[in-house]
Design a protein around this motif. Sequence first.
Motif, PDB file in Angstrom:
ATOM      1  N   VAL A   1       0.837  -1.203   0.000  1.00 22.52           N
ATOM      2  CA  VAL A   1       0.000   0.000   0.000  1.00 22.52           C
ATOM      3  C   VAL A   1       0.871   1.252   0.000  1.00 22.52           C
ATOM      4  CG1 VAL A   1      -1.735   1.296   1.288  1.00 22.52           C
ATOM      5  CG2 VAL A   1      -1.914  -1.191   1.134  1.00 22.52           C
TER       6      VAL A   1
ATOM      7  N   ALA B   1       1.072   4.173  -2.932  1.00 20.65           N
ATOM      8  CA  ALA B   1       0.863   5.586  -2.617  1.00 20.65           C
ATOM      9  C   ALA B   1       2.085   6.414  -2.985  1.00 20.65           C
ATOM     10  CB  ALA B   1       0.529   5.743  -1.134  1.00 20.65           C
TER      11      ALA B   1
ATOM     12  N   ALA C   1      -3.040  10.622  -2.366  1.00 23.08           N
ATOM     13  CA  ALA C   1      -2.378   9.462  -1.780  1.00 23.08           C
ATOM     14  C   ALA C   1      -1.703   9.812  -0.459  1.00 23.08           C
ATOM     15  CB  ALA C   1      -1.354   8.883  -2.757  1.00 23.08           C
TER      16      ALA C   1
ATOM     17  N   GLN D   1      -3.126  11.055   1.968  1.00 25.52           N
ATOM     18  CA  GLN D   1      -4.059  10.623   3.015  1.00 25.52           C
ATOM     19  C   GLN D   1      -3.802   9.174   3.424  1.00 25.52           C
ATOM     20  OE1 GLN D   1      -6.180  12.803   4.506  1.00 25.52           O
ATOM     21  NE2 GLN D   1      -5.203  14.325   3.174  1.00 25.52           N
ATOM     22  N   ILE D   2      -3.395   8.360   2.472  1.00 21.48           N
ATOM     23  CA  ILE D   2      -3.081   6.963   2.771  1.00 21.48           C
ATOM     24  C   ILE D   2      -1.870   6.900   3.698  1.00 21.48           C
ATOM     25  CG2 ILE D   2      -2.353   4.757   1.764  1.00 21.48           C
ATOM     26  CD1 ILE D   2      -3.935   5.531  -0.752  1.00 21.48           C
TER      27      ILE D   2
ATOM     28  N   LEU E   1     -11.385   9.551   1.322  1.00 20.79           N
ATOM     29  CA  LEU E   1     -10.345   8.561   1.053  1.00 20.79           C
ATOM     30  C   LEU E   1      -9.712   8.067   2.352  1.00 20.79           C
ATOM     31  CD1 LEU E   1      -8.495   6.994  -0.852  1.00 20.79           C
ATOM     32  CD2 LEU E   1      -7.041   9.037  -1.027  1.00 20.79           C
ATOM     33  N   ALA E   2      -9.442   8.970   3.289  1.00 23.55           N
ATOM     34  CA  ALA E   2      -8.856   8.565   4.567  1.00 23.55           C
ATOM     35  C   ALA E   2      -9.789   7.612   5.310  1.00 23.55           C
ATOM     36  CB  ALA E   2      -8.558   9.796   5.424  1.00 23.55           C
TER      37      ALA E   2
ATOM     38  N   THR F   1      -9.819   4.239   3.546  1.00 23.23           N
ATOM     39  CA  THR F   1      -8.533   3.569   3.790  1.00 23.23           C
ATOM     40  C   THR F   1      -8.502   2.953   5.184  1.00 23.23           C
ATOM     41  OG1 THR F   1      -7.377   5.090   2.320  1.00 23.23           O
ATOM     42  CG2 THR F   1      -6.030   3.886   3.907  1.00 23.23           C
TER      43      THR F   1
ATOM     44  N   LEU G   1      -8.427  -0.972   6.087  1.00 23.65           N
ATOM     45  CA  LEU G   1      -7.290  -1.457   6.870  1.00 23.65           C
ATOM     46  C   LEU G   1      -7.765  -2.369   7.995  1.00 23.65           C
ATOM     47  CD1 LEU G   1      -4.220  -1.198   6.971  1.00 23.65           C
ATOM     48  CD2 LEU G   1      -4.501   0.854   8.381  1.00 23.65           C
TER      49      LEU G   1
END
Length: 372
Positions: A14, A18, A55, A57-58, A257-258, A261, A265
């Motif tokens: 991941v 990102a 990305a 945020q990932i 997105l956060a 994710t 997870l």
Amino acid sequence: MSQNTSRLPLLDTVKGTACAAIVAHHLAFYGPMSDIAQPLAPHLMAWLYDYARMAVQIFLVLGGYLAAASLAPEGVARFGQAGQQVGKRFVRLVVPYVVALLVTVLISALVRPWMEHPSVPGDPSLAQLITHALLLHSVVEHESLSAGVWYVAIDFQLFTLSVLIFAAVRALPSAAAQKWASWLGRAVVVAGVAASLWGFNRDAHWDVWAVYFFGAYGLGMMAFWASRAPRASGWVVCMALLGLVGLWLEYRARIALALVTALLLVWAMRTPAVRQWRGVGPLVRLGQMSYSVFLIHFAVCLLVNAVVSGLWPDSPWLNAGGMLLAFSLAMVAGQWLYRTVELRTPSLPTLLRWQASLVAAGVLVQLGSNWG
């Protein structure tokens, strides 16, 4: 962070994905190669320009996840002195960061005379160099010397804030507070996520401070605790409510997105087959060295931009090839920085030497520019 948590192939895959997105975004954002190549794939360039940057945020969510694993896996601080913990983090972050900045300052000075473009940083001032070395450049509104260096300062702020939260809870004097320390530490994090998503993150004036980003980071911490809980439903409902209320108050694609994710997870880390997945080899390796790639890729992209756009200013195909070349060389440079600097055990004297080297190089560049 524990080795078995931080080096899971799933997490590294991941992170690698990102990281690749961030490098591609900067190649599209900082021309002139992307400006020349844009007619070949306008929709792809537009997507990379507008969306690949999310990305970050990932990384924020994963950063929070790994911080919880390292600092308070049960919700209670498992580290010793808070100051020592913060100092170690600063040294580990800043040694490779300063080395990469030194390379960027020198390459910027090299290309500045023959590439007039907004992406080329200006001559660094002494104050600029010092604030960059201390991770204070965004706070004092100094122009960044490299792309993405704001994130390093925010990462350090977020980690420091987390250390202080758990240290403060542990320091509470009453027996009752100590009895409920695990619950209390997690409750403070949840409250911080709410404050960030519902308030601070809706005001861009806060975007140089950890509180602006703590929503995504805290969701990552909650995801860790959810992945370890006997039953995750309570954590998942809490995370969803925090995120959905924040999106109802003001929709932000980066927060969506956060949230997605963090929830994915939890699912991934609670599903044995997914958790034990061996990942995608190249992305796993990129994930392991993603910090070094993130730090040094701008310098590489700047140099390739200068050469390719200078030699072939009217060739979209050659400039598109230059973008691919820059992406590949950024991976090579990142691997060099990872192996020669990041992997080595850093120390305060090492940090001070590199900080002094950065300031000295910047001063020499400034003098050379004045003489020229």
